[in-house]
Design a protein around this motif. Structure first.
Motif, PDB file in Angstrom:
ATOM      1  N   PHE A  43      34.101  28.500  42.760  1.00 23.76           N
ATOM      2  CA  PHE A  43      32.635  28.305  42.695  1.00 23.76           C
ATOM      3  C   PHE A  43      31.977  29.902  43.051  1.00 23.76           C
ATOM      4  O   PHE A  43      30.904  29.793  43.162  1.00 23.76           O
ATOM      5  N   ILE A  44      32.817  30.880  43.303  1.00 22.17           N
ATOM      6  CA  ILE A  44      32.608  31.946  43.749  1.00 22.17           C
ATOM      7  C   ILE A  44      32.559  32.951  42.373  1.00 22.17           C
ATOM      8  O   ILE A  44      33.778  33.038  41.653  1.00 22.17           O
ATOM      9  N   ASP A  45      31.463  33.364  41.670  1.00 17.82           N
ATOM     10  CA  ASP A  45      31.554  34.022  40.301  1.00 17.82           C
ATOM     11  C   ASP A  45      32.044  35.418  40.500  1.00 17.82           C
ATOM     12  O   ASP A  45      32.302  35.865  39.476  1.00 17.82           O
ATOM     13  N   TYR A  46      31.692  36.022  41.742  1.00 13.92           N
ATOM     14  CA  TYR A  46      31.936  37.269  41.705  1.00 13.92           C
ATOM     15  C   TYR A  46      32.599  37.669  43.096  1.00 13.92           C
ATOM     16  O   TYR A  46      32.181  37.235  43.921  1.00 13.92           O
ATOM     17  N   THR A  86      29.245  36.384  45.192  1.00 10.19           N
ATOM     18  CA  THR A  86      28.131  35.612  44.498  1.00 10.19           C
ATOM     19  C   THR A  86      28.649  34.062  44.134  1.00 10.19           C
ATOM     20  O   THR A  86      29.683  34.056  43.695  1.00 10.19           O
ATOM     21  N   GLY A  87      27.837  33.370  44.390  1.00  7.97           N
ATOM     22  CA  GLY A  87      28.122  31.876  44.130  1.00  7.97           C
ATOM     23  C   GLY A  87      27.686  30.748  44.971  1.00  7.97           C
ATOM     24  O   GLY A  87      26.985  31.189  45.910  1.00  7.97           O
ATOM     25  N   LEU A 109      25.588  34.863  48.395  1.00  3.96           N
ATOM     26  CA  LEU A 109      25.968  33.324  48.192  1.00  3.96           C
ATOM     27  C   LEU A 109      24.483  32.505  48.274  1.00  3.96           C
ATOM     28  O   LEU A 109      23.834  32.849  49.094  1.00  3.96           O
TER      29      LEU A 109
END
Ligand SMILES: *[C@@H]1O[C@H](CO)[C@@H](O)[C@H](O)[C@H]1NC(C)=O
Ligand SMILES: *[C@@H]1O[C@H](CO)[C@@H](O)[C@H](O)[C@H]1NC(C)=O
Ligand SMILES: *[C@@H]1O[C@H](CO)[C@@H](O)[C@H](O)[C@H]1NC(C)=O
Ligand SMILES: *[C@@H]1O[C@H](CO)[C@@H](O)[C@H](O)[C@H]1NC(C)=O
Ligand SMILES: *[C@@H]1O[C@H](CO)[C@@H](O)[C@H](O)[C@H]1NC(C)=O
Ligand SMILES: *[C@@H]1O[C@H](CO)[C@@H](O)[C@H](O)[C@H]1NC(C)=O
Ligand SMILES: *[C@@H]1O[C@H](CO)[C@@H](O)[C@H](O)[C@H]1NC(C)=O
Ligand SMILES: *[C@@H]1O[C@H](CO)[C@@H](O)[C@H](O)[C@H]1NC(C)=O
Ligand SMILES: *[C@@H]1O[C@H](CO)[C@@H](O)[C@H](O)[C@H]1NC(C)=O
Ligand SMILES: *[C@@H]1O[C@H](CO)[C@@H](O)[C@H](O)[C@H]1NC(C)=O
Ligand SMILES: *[C@@H]1O[C@H](CO)[C@@H](O)[C@H](O)[C@H]1NC(C)=O
Ligand SMILES: *[C@@H]1O[C@H](CO)[C@@H](O)[C@H](O)[C@H]1NC(C)=O
Length: 682
Positions: A43-46, A86-87, A109
């Motif tokens: 779920f962490i995009d970056y 991010t995420g 986040l």
């Protein structure tokens, strides 16, 4: 929670894919922990650089396992602060049931928090500060081992929930500051008895001073500033016998300050600025032996300033500005030997600066602005003996007096001298030349006359000078083009931040407030004087200058081409002078220029149309008979409007053609490469 379903699906997937993996390693981490972390990472995009094919999650960045000797280890710390993550955070993270430290602070986040996170029984430290989380704190939190919670600087809302702290017997720090929490503070806070630090500042909390907090006898730091609390302070505040710092600034408290400071035996820092407190300073406060920093500015306190410095031996900073204190400045303040900051501005104080102020040898910053003080000669003679004085603000006093001249003052450490709006007569005093560290000088709105002295270039650090609205005559000294501070700006702001708000009147009479001296933009303002002569080409050297105002003088000659060297210029006002010649085209290069005026001079020729000039209103140019340009008087026949139009069309066509040509060229080259025309295929 809308993400939980997604999380769950993912967990099923990861179970089926990862399960065979985890058993094949020698030293590895618990498979539940791997699953929780893998799901978290999805779920962490970056920003997360985990090698999830390595089943030993103990080696992943930011993951720490328990240091026991068993071969299957449990994750006890997840520390991913400042990783630009991010995420979203999904429920699966709550699967790390041995977690003691969770630090995801200072990332990007977002979304709401899974409620499982607030039921981790082993969690001791939770730092989610400085992210973009939203929503309320999930209900039913039960963090029985928690010691430290920081969820400040997010967008949480709803009510502040004592459940966060009341389930733990160890909680010492709770930071909920800088969110959008609203409503009253729950009475259950009284049950968070181990709390030592509580930060509820910068929210939308309301109601009276929260009663429940009296029960927190170990509280050392309490921040309630910048909320909507109202009502009066009661005597119960004296129950905070361990309080070291109390900040209730910027609320709507009113009434008198209760006389309880004798009971607050450990209170060092008390901030109650920007409320509506009235009445006198309580006796116990002005005799408080531990107080070190006192900020009561911007209330409606009155009476005399009767600080008893024989008792207040630790006082280092006192801000009593913007109140209704009256009477003379009491001499007893001179015995506050440790005082470094004193602000008494914007009160109704009269009389002279007390003789004893010469003993304030630690004093660095002093503001007495906007009172009714008299005798500037005596004031300066006394204050020059305060050897550490770096910032001196005396605006709006000494009405109509004479600036002391033939004296031998030495302000050797002075960095800021601010004495505007006093209608002072006389000239710039020669004693000022010994203040070699000067960075900021404001003597505007006086009646000073004579020439501006040549020795200003000796101020190697000067970056802000306002001598506007006086009666200075003669030429602008060429030495102003050699001000090192405006050429390199290698100035340290150290010791300059007095913390006092400074009030300045804007051109339209509106009041501007600067947060501190450092927010002043590099400026030379000589407007509204009687200066003559021409503009020095050397001004072009002042690369760091942001504001140059020379309006309303008698300056003549042309605007030098070299002015384009002031690369950072934002404001250039040369209006109401006697300038001639054309506006140099080179000024189009000043890409930060947002305000420009040459109105009411004798300029000629065409107004430049490039760069920022497209954005200036026609009022910037009015009152110059000889100026011509597009939406004004058309220029001479050779530049008749239709020619200009044609020119424009040409350029547009030219631009499109140019773009087309470039694209075509790039395409051709690419095709050539792909098809192997240029390089043979291997
Ligand atoms: C990721 O871990 C696997 C298994 O330990 C290893 O074979 C692979 O080289 C690692 N990849 C990187 C990029 O480190
Ligand atoms: C293992 O961690 C505990 C705290 O979690 C610590 O007290 C102990 O010193 C550590 N032992 C080793 C060998 O690092
Ligand atoms: C969390 O991590 C940030 C950034 O690495 C660090 O500044 C902060 O002190 C950590 N928080 C705690 C409670 O240790
Ligand atoms: C909470 O976190 C913020 C930002 O990361 C930090 O500035 C603040 O000092 C922390 N509060 C406490 C009490 O440690
Ligand atoms: C919190 O959790 C602990 C351990 O599971 C339990 O004993 C306790 O009753 C719970 N407290 C509340 C208020 O739910
Ligand atoms: C919290 O914020 C959300 C989204 O902005 C909003 O829908 C909700 O009504 C807010 N809740 C409270 C109690 O203010
Ligand atoms: C002074 O306090 C009032 C409210 O009492 C507030 O509106 C104003 O912004 C404060 N001024 C400063 C300079 O802090
Ligand atoms: C401040 O308190 C005074 C009474 O002491 C009251 O007259 C005034 O209206 C209050 N001002 C505000 C802004 O609440
Ligand atoms: C000022 O403080 C001293 C020392 O604590 C004390 O003796 C004296 O009585 C105080 N003066 C007043 C006016 O309260
Ligand atoms: C000076 O103080 C008075 C009140 O004492 C206030 O009305 C006025 O705005 C202040 N002037 C400036 C420039 O701050
Ligand atoms: C004056 O300033 C210097 C340098 O910052 C400092 O060492 C000295 O202690 C100060 N003097 C007093 C009396 O505080
Ligand atoms: C006192 O509070 C005011 C705001 O009301 C603030 O601007 C100022 O910096 C504070 N004074 C000091 C010395 O910190």
């Amino acid at each position: 929670m809308q993400y939980s379903y997604l999380c769950f699906t993912f967990i099923l997937l990861t179970i089926s894919f990862k399960a065979p993996f985890t058993t094949s390693q020698k030293v590895t981490c618990n498979s539940n922990d791997v699953r929780a972390l893998t799901s978290f990472s999805s779920f962490i995009d970056y920003g997360l650089e985990w090698n999830t094919s390595d089943s030993n999650c103990c080696s992943w960045i930011g993951v720490t396992c328990h240091n026991s000797t068993v071969s299957i280890k449990r994750v006890v710390r997840l520390e991913l602060g400042s990783k630009r993550l991010t995420g979203l955070i999904c429920e699966s993270l709550a699967g790390l049931d041995q977690l003691r430290i969770l630090n995801l602070s200072q990332n990007f986040l977002y979304g709401s928090l899974p409620s499982g996170l607030f039921r981790l029984q082993n969690l001791e430290i939770l730092d989610l500060s400085s992210n973009d989380f939203v929503g309320p704190i999930p209900e039913g939190s039960n963090l029985s081992s928690i010691r430290y919670i920081n969820i400040s600087m997010n967008n949480f809302n709803g009510s502040v929930d004592a459940a966060l702290c009341e389930t733990s017997s160890y909680i010492h720090t709770l930071d909920l500051a800088n969110n959008y929490f609203s409503g009253e503070v729950s009475a259950n806070f009284g049950r968070c008895s181990p709390l030592q630090q509580l930060f509820l500042d910068h929210n939308d909390l309301s109601g009276n001073f929260p009663d429940s907090l009296w029960q927190l006898r170990d509280l050392r730091i309490l921040h309630l500033q910048n909320n909507l609390f109202s009502g009066t302070l009661t005597y119960e505040i004296g129950k905070f016998s361990n309080l070291v710092e109390l900040d209730i600034s910027s609320n709507r408290f009113s009434g008198i300050l209760p006389d309880v400071f004798a009971r607050l035996k450990k209170l060092e820092n008390f901030f109650a600025r920007s409320n509506n407190f009235s009445g006198n300073l309580p006796k116990s406060l002005v005799n408080s032996q531990h107080t070190s920093i006192l900020n009561l500015s911007n209330n409606t306190l009155n009476g005399p300033i009767n600080l008893n410095c024989s008792a207040m031996v630790h006082l280092t900073s006192a801000d009593l500005g913007s109140n209704n204190f009256h009477g003379p400045i009491p001499d007893i303040i001179s015995s506050c030997q440790r005082l470094t900051n004193l602000n008494l501005a914007r009160n109704n104080l009269g009389g002279e600066v007390p003789f004893g102020f010469k003993n304030l040898q630690a004093l660095r910053s002093l503001s007495l602005s906007n009172n009714s003080l008299v005798n500037i000669s005596s004031a300066l003679a006394i204050l020059q003996q305060c050897r550490n004085l770096t910032s001196l603000f005396l605006s709006l006093n000494f009405h109509n007096e004479q600036m002391p001249r033939n004296v031998n003052f030495h302000f050797r450490n002075l960095k800021a001298l601010v004495i505007p709006y006093c209608q002072l007569k006389g000239s710039i005093p020669s004693w000022l030349s010994s203040s070699k560290k000067l960075q900021l000088l404001d003597l505007s709105w006086n009646r000073l006359s004579g020439t501006i002295p040549f020795w200003f270039h000796e101020f190697k650090h000067l970056f802000y000078m306002d001598l506007s609205n006086n009666s200075f005559t003669g030429e602008i000294p060429m030495s102003l083009t050699e001000l090192q501070g405006l050429i390199n700006m290698n100035i340290s702001s150290e010791g300059l931040s007095s913390g006092f708000p400074l009030f300045r009147a804007g051109a339209d009479g509106a009041k501007y407030q600067y947060k501190g001296i450092w927010s002043f933009r590099p400026t030379l303002d000589l407007s509204h004087n009687k200066l003559t002569g021409s503009l020095w080409p050397g001004f072009g050297n002042l690369k760091e200058l942001h504001v140059l105002k020379l309006k309303e003088n008698h300056l003549s000659g042309t605007i030098p081409d070299s002015f384009s060297g002031m690369k950072n210029l934002e404001v250039l006002d040369l209006s109401y002078n006697e300038l001639s010649g054309e506006i140099p085209l080179s000024l189009e290069k000043l890409s930060f220029l947002s305000k420009f005026s040459v109105a009411y001079s004798q300029l000629q020729g065409e107004i430049p149309t490039g760069g920022q000039f497209l954005t200036f209103p026609s009022s910037s140019f009015e009152g110059n008979e000889g100026l011509c340009g597009e939406d004004r008087t058309p220029c001479q026949p050779r530049q008749a409007p239709h020619v200009q139009l044609a020119d424009k069309k040409m350029t547009i066509i030219g631009l499109q053609f140019g773009l087309g040509a470039i694209t075509g060229f790039l395409l051709t080259v690419t095709i050539c490469f792909i098809s192997g025309w240029v390089l043979p295929k291997t």
